[in-house]
Design an enzyme around this catalytic site. Structure first.
Site, PDB file in Angstrom:
ATOM      1  N   GLU A 166      17.184   2.945  25.693  1.00  0.00           N
ATOM      2  CA  GLU A 166      17.457   3.385  24.320  1.00  0.00           C
ATOM      3  C   GLU A 166      18.955   3.381  24.032  1.00  0.00           C
ATOM      4  OE1 GLU A 166      15.225   3.681  22.066  1.00  0.00           O
ATOM      5  OE2 GLU A 166      13.550   3.466  23.462  1.00  0.00           O
ATOM      6  N   PRO A 217       0.821  -1.210   0.000  1.00  0.00           N
ATOM      7  CA  PRO A 217       0.000   0.000   0.000  1.00  0.00           C
ATOM      8  C   PRO A 217       0.857   1.264   0.000  1.00  0.00           C
ATOM      9  CG  PRO A 217      -0.631  -1.473   1.787  1.00  0.00           C
ATOM     10  CD  PRO A 217       0.598  -2.034   1.185  1.00  0.00           C
ATOM     11  N   LYS A 226       0.478   2.980  -6.800  1.00  0.00           N
ATOM     12  CA  LYS A 226      -0.201   2.231  -7.864  1.00  0.00           C
ATOM     13  C   LYS A 226      -1.339   3.052  -8.467  1.00  0.00           C
ATOM     14  CE  LYS A 226      -1.079  -1.182  -5.095  1.00  0.00           C
ATOM     15  NZ  LYS A 226      -0.368  -0.672  -3.921  1.00  0.00           N
ATOM     16  N   THR A 227      -2.171   3.583  -7.596  1.00  0.00           N
ATOM     17  CA  THR A 227      -3.272   4.397  -8.083  1.00  0.00           C
ATOM     18  C   THR A 227      -2.732   5.642  -8.790  1.00  0.00           C
ATOM     19  OG1 THR A 227      -4.527   3.618  -6.183  1.00  0.00           O
ATOM     20  CG2 THR A 227      -5.437   5.455  -7.385  1.00  0.00           C
ATOM     21  N   HIS A 236      20.136  -0.119  23.209  1.00  0.00           N
ATOM     22  CA  HIS A 236      19.969  -0.471  21.795  1.00  0.00           C
ATOM     23  C   HIS A 236      21.109   0.100  20.972  1.00  0.00           C
ATOM     24  CE1 HIS A 236      16.020  -2.225  21.897  1.00  0.00           C
ATOM     25  NE2 HIS A 236      15.430  -1.140  22.362  1.00  0.00           N
TER      26      HIS A 236
HETATM   27  P1  ADP Z   1      -1.416   2.809  -3.668  1.00  0.00           P
HETATM   28  O1  ADP Z   1      -0.235   2.080  -4.186  1.00  0.00           O
HETATM   29  O2  ADP Z   1      -1.824   2.289  -2.340  1.00  0.00           O
HETATM   30  O3  ADP Z   1      -2.536   2.914  -4.644  1.00  0.00           O
HETATM   31  P2  ADP Z   1      -1.344   5.637  -4.052  1.00  0.00           P
HETATM   32  O4  ADP Z   1      -1.064   5.634  -5.495  1.00  0.00           O
HETATM   33  O5  ADP Z   1      -2.737   5.919  -3.680  1.00  0.00           O
HETATM   34  O6  ADP Z   1      -0.888   4.286  -3.379  1.00  0.00           O
HETATM   35  O7  ADP Z   1      -0.361   6.664  -3.370  1.00  0.00           O
HETATM   36  C1  ADP Z   1      -0.747   7.484  -2.308  1.00  0.00           C
HETATM   37  C2  ADP Z   1       0.001   8.800  -2.337  1.00  0.00           C
HETATM   38  O8  ADP Z   1       1.385   8.608  -2.067  1.00  0.00           O
HETATM   39  C3  ADP Z   1      -0.028   9.468  -3.685  1.00  0.00           C
HETATM   40  O9  ADP Z   1      -1.147  10.273  -3.818  1.00  0.00           O
HETATM   41  C4  ADP Z   1       1.247  10.276  -3.697  1.00  0.00           C
HETATM   42  O10 ADP Z   1       1.062  11.525  -3.074  1.00  0.00           O
HETATM   43  C5  ADP Z   1       2.185   9.479  -2.829  1.00  0.00           C
HETATM   44  N1  ADP Z   1       3.100   8.651  -3.637  1.00  0.00           N
HETATM   45  C6  ADP Z   1       3.185   7.310  -3.613  1.00  0.00           C
HETATM   46  N2  ADP Z   1       4.138   6.863  -4.439  1.00  0.00           N
HETATM   47  C7  ADP Z   1       4.662   7.948  -5.042  1.00  0.00           C
HETATM   48  C8  ADP Z   1       5.693   8.148  -6.023  1.00  0.00           C
HETATM   49  N3  ADP Z   1       6.376   7.116  -6.547  1.00  0.00           N
HETATM   50  N4  ADP Z   1       5.993   9.410  -6.404  1.00  0.00           N
HETATM   51  C9  ADP Z   1       5.303  10.447  -5.869  1.00  0.00           C
HETATM   52  N5  ADP Z   1       4.336  10.326  -4.967  1.00  0.00           N
HETATM   53  C10 ADP Z   1       4.003   9.104  -4.523  1.00  0.00           C
HETATM   54 ZN    ZN Z   2      13.486  -1.003  22.977  1.00  0.00          ZN
HETATM   55 MG    MG Z   3      -4.505   2.539  -4.357  1.00  0.00          MG
END
Ligand code: ADP
Ligand code: ZN
Ligand code: MG
Length: 612
Positions: A433, A213, A217-218, A436
Site C-alpha cells: 500500500e 445507476p 433518475k427515478t 502505491h
Molecule cells: P436511478 O438513477 O438508478 O433511478 P434512483 O433515483 O433510484 O437512481 O436513486 C437512488 C437513491 O439515491 C435515491 O433514492 C436517493 O436517496 C439517492 N440519490 C441519487 N441521486 C440523488 C440526488 N441527486 N440527490 C439526492 N439523492 C439522490
Molecule cells: Zn494494490
Molecule cells: Mg431507477
C-alpha cells in the site's frame, strides 16, 4: 417518501372465508334444493281418504305401482290438480271401485321432473354458481394484492400518484441542475399551457432520462410528480413483459387510454430498455417484446401532444434503445443525469445528512472530495452507514470520523475483524500500500493520498488506499494517465523491491492498469502507431463500459504488444521511484504496519521531514 395513491385498499378478507361460502352453497344445493325441486310435491294420504275422494268423484287418474306398494292418484279440487299417494292395500274391491267412479287407471302418473330440468338443476346451476364465486374470489384476491392480478390480463398496472404533501420535491434532488431545469419546464407547461400555446410552442411529447445507476433518475421523476399538480402514472418497463404474446401490447394500449382520459398528466416508464431494446433481424427474436414496443411507438405517435400528456422514461442503457423510439416526436428530449461532480456530491451529502443527527463541525466538502466517483445512491448510503456506525458505538450523533469510515465501508466493504493476517502478510500488505502511495506522491501530477489502512475488508481487499483529488478533472492528459498506471504498479513494485518475490495481491491493480493502458491505445489515440483511429468501441457506457474490438487480427496483436510495453515502462518507472526513496518506503511501511492506519497528513509529514 410514499406518495398518496388514488386507489384505496379495502381491508382484505381471508381466502378461507370465500371457500367456506362456496362450500356451504354447494351443500345446500346438492342435499336440499336439488332433491326438493326434482320431485313434484306429493301428498301422502291414508287409504280411507283415498276411498273417500274416489267415492266423492274428485279423483281423475289412478296408477297402482306394485313395486313401490303404493297407489298414486290425482285429485282435482277447484280446478287444481294435486298428486297424492297412499299405501297399496289388499283390497279385492279396488278394481270395482275404480270402475264405478269412472276414473282413468293404468296409465302412469308422472312424479319425476323432466330430465332436461334435472340436468339444469344438478349441473348447470352449480357450475354457474361456481364460476360466479371463482370470479368474485379472484377479484378480491387481486384487490388484496394491491392491483389487478390473475384474471385481468392486459390491464396496465400503472400506479397513479397525485400531488401530495409528503411527496418528493425538486429540492430533495441535489445537484443535477440541468436535468431539473429541463424537467421544471415541463412541469411549468402543465401548469400554464396557455403561455406556451400563445406563442405557438409545443411541448416535447417525451423526455428520456439517461445516466448511470443510482444517479437519481427515478428520484427526479418522483420529484416531477411531487411538483406537478397533475396525475402521474408510474410504471416500470418490466411490468409490460408478459408471458403471453400480445398482453404487453394490450397493457400499453390501456395505459395510454387511461392517460388520455386523465390529461393533462405525466406518464413515467422506468427502465424502458426492458421493452425498448433494438429490434434486430433475429428470427429467434422475442415476439412479445417486439409487439409491445410497436404498440408503444404507435401510441406515442397517436396521441395529441397539445392535450398535455407528457411521457418521461428512464434508462441506463440508451445505446441499446431502438432508434425509432428516440426520433423527434417520440422521446425528443434526452436529459443526461450524470454522476455528481464535487459540488453535487457535497450537496447530496447535505440533503441526506438533514435526515440524521450529525455533528456541527462535519466538513462535507472533505468527504465529498474523498468520495470521488460515488453516485447519489452511494452517497445516500454513506450518510446512512455513518449514522449506523454512531449507533453501534453508542453515540447520539454521527461525526466526521463516522463519515470517513463509511466511505470505506461503501466502497471497500466492512472491516473484517476476524480475518487475521499473519505478521509476514501484514508486512507485505503494508509495503504494497505504501508503494502505491509513494509512487503517487512522488509524481507531481498524481493525487495525494487521503488515508491508507491495512485492515482487511469484506470485499476481499487486504489494504485500502483512499485517494483524494484536489479539484474536478474532466480531461486527463497522457502524462496523468501514465502516472496513474505507474501508481497502480507501485504496490507490486514495492513487493519486488523489498521481498524479491511477488504475491497474488496485485490482481486488481493489474486489471486497472491494463484497462487504462488499453484505453489510451485503442480509444484515446495516445499511441504513436495508430494516430486517431479508434480500435475499440465502447458499449454500455453507463454500466461499466465494455468495449468491442474493431480491427483486424494483425492489429489486435500489435495492440496487445503496445499495451504490454506501456505498462512495463510505467512499472519500471515505479520501481525507479521506490528505489530512489527506499528509506522513506521503509519508514512509512513501518509506521503503517504498527498503526494499521495512516492519514494523508501523517504520510506527508514523514515523507517531507527528512527531505528538508
Ligand atoms: P436511478 O438513477 O438508478 O433511478 P434512483 O433515483 O433510484 O437512481 O436513486 C437512488 C437513491 O439515491 C435515491 O433514492 C436517493 O436517496 C439517492 N440519490 C441519487 N441521486 C440523488 C440526488 N441527486 N440527490 C439526492 N439523492 C439522490
Ligand atoms: Zn494494490
Ligand atoms: Mg431507477
Amino acid at each position: 417518501m410514499d406518495l398518496n395513491q388514488l386507489k384505496e385498499n379495502k381491508p382484505k378478507r381471508p381466502v378461507m372465508f370465500y371457500y367456506a361460502i362456496a362450500f356451504v352453497v354447494l351443500l345446500l344445493l346438492n342435499f336440499v334444493l336439488v332433491p326438493w325441486l326434482s320431485e313434484k310435491s306429493i301428498k301422502e294420504t291414508t287409504y280411507n281418504e283415498f276411498v273417500g275422494q274416489l267415492d266423492a268423484g274428485n279423483v281423475t287418474k289412478v296408477e297402482v305401482r306394485q313395486d313401490e306398494y303404493s297407489i298414486y292418484y290425482i285429485v282435482e279440487v277447484n280446478g287444481k290438480e294435486l298428486i297424492c299417494k297412499t299405501g297399496l292395500m289388499d283390497d279385492p274391491n279396488l278394481v270395482e271401485r275404480l270402475d264405478r267412479s269412472g276414473v282413468e287407471y293404468g296409465t302412469p302418473i308422472p312424479t319425476k321432473q323432466s330430465p332436461f330440468l334435472a340436468l339444469i338443476l344438478t349441473w348447470i346451476i352449480p357450475i354457474a354458481i361456481f364460476m360466479f364465486i371463482g370470479n368474485m374470489l379472484s377479484k378480491k384476491l387481486a384487490q388484496g394484492m394491491g392491483g389487478p392480478g390473475a384474471m385481468s390480463f392486459g390491464k396496465s398496472n400503472a400506479k397513479i400518484y397525485v400531488k401530495s404533501s409528503t411527496g418528493i420535491k425538486f429540492s430533495d434532488v441535489a445537484g443535477e441542475d440541468e436535468a431539473k431545469e429541463l424537467l421544471s419546464e415541463i412541469v411549468d407547461y402543465l401548469h400554464h399551457p396557455e403561455q406556451y400555446q400563445a406563442i405557438g410552442a409545443k411541448m416535447p411529447k417525451g423526455a428520456l432520462l439517461v445516466g448511470p445507476p443510482g444517479t437519481g433518475k427515478t428520484l427526479l421523476a418522483k420529484a416531477v410528480a411531487g411538483e406537478a399538480e397533475v396525475p402521474f402514472f408510474s410504471i416500470s418497463g418490466s411490468e409490460f413483459v408478459e408471458m403471453f404474446v400480445g398482453m404487453g401490447a394490450a397493457k400499453v394500449r390501456d395505459l395510454f387510454k387511461q392517460a388520455n382520459e386523465k390529461a393533462p398528466c405525466i406518464v413515467f416508464i422506468d427502465e424502458i430498455d426492458t421493452i425498448g431494446k433494438k429490434r434486430d433481424g433475429n428470427f429467434s427474436g422475442n415476439d412479445e417484446r417486439e409487439q409491445t414496443l410497436n404498440q408503444l411507438l404507435t401510441e406515442m405517435d397517436g396521441f395529441d401532444g397539445s392535450k398535455g400528456v407528457v411521457i418521461l422514461a428512464a434508462t441506463n442503457r440508451p445505446d441499446s434503445l431502438d432508434p425509432a423510439l428516440l426520433r423527434p416526436g417520440r422521446f425528443d428530449r434526452r436529459i443526461p443525469v450524470e454522476l455528481p461532480d464535487l459540488q453535487g456530491r457535497e450537496e447530496i451529502l447535505k440533503v441526506h445528512a438533514k435526515n440524521i443527527k450529525i455533528a456541527d463541525n462535519v466538513d462535507f466538502s472533505a468527504i465529498a472530495k474523498a468520495a470521488s466517483g460515488a453516485s447519489g445512491a452511494e452517497l445516500a448510503n454513506i450518510v446512512n452507514e455513518a449514522a449506523l456506525r454512531a449507533v453501534r458505538d453508542g453515540r447520539r450523533f454521527a461525526t466526521q470520523a463516522d463519515m470517513e469510515e463509511s466511505i470505506e465501508v461503501v466502497i471497500a466493504g466492512y472491516q473484517k475483524k476476524n480475518r487475521v493476517l499473519s505478521e509476514k502478510e501484514k508486512l507485505i500488505v503494508a509495503y504494497h500500500e505504501i508503494g502505491h502511495a509513494l509512487v503517487a506522491a512522488k509524481q507531481t501530477n498524481s493525487a495525494p493520498v487521503h488515508k491508507i489502512t491495512i485492515i482487511p475488508r469484506t470485499s476481499g481487499a487486504l489494504g485500502y488506499t483512499m485517494q483524494v483529488e484536489d479539484g474536478e478533472h474532466f480531461l486527463m492528459s497522457k502524462e496523468e494517465l501514465e502516472n496513474k498506471i505507474a501508481t497502480f504498479t507501485g504496490g507490486r513494485a514495492a513487493e519486488e523491491l523489498i521481498f524479491h518475490s511477488i504475491t497474488t495481491g496485485a490482481s486488481n491493480d493489474i486489471e486497472q492498469a491494463t484497462k487504462i493502458a488499453r484505453g489510451m491505445i485503442t480509444r484515446f489515440g495516445m499511441s504513436d502507431e495508430f494516430d486517431m483511429v479508434a480500435m475499440e468501441n465502447v458499449t454500455n457506457q453507463y454500466l461499466g463500459g465494455d468495449s468491442t474490438l474493431a480491427c483486424s487480427f494483425e492489429t489486435q496483436t500489435l495492440i496487445d504488444k503496445k499495451v504490454v510495453e506501456l505498462v512495463k515502462k510505467q512499472h519500471d518507472k515505479a520501481l525507479q521511484i521506490l528505489q530512489d526513496n527506499i528509506m522513506k518506503l521503509h519508514e512509512l511501511a513501518k509506521y503503517l504496519y504498527e498503526n494499521e492506519t495512516i492519514t494523508g497528513e501523517e504520510f506527508m509529514n514523514i515523507l517531507e521531514n527528512r527531505n528538508n
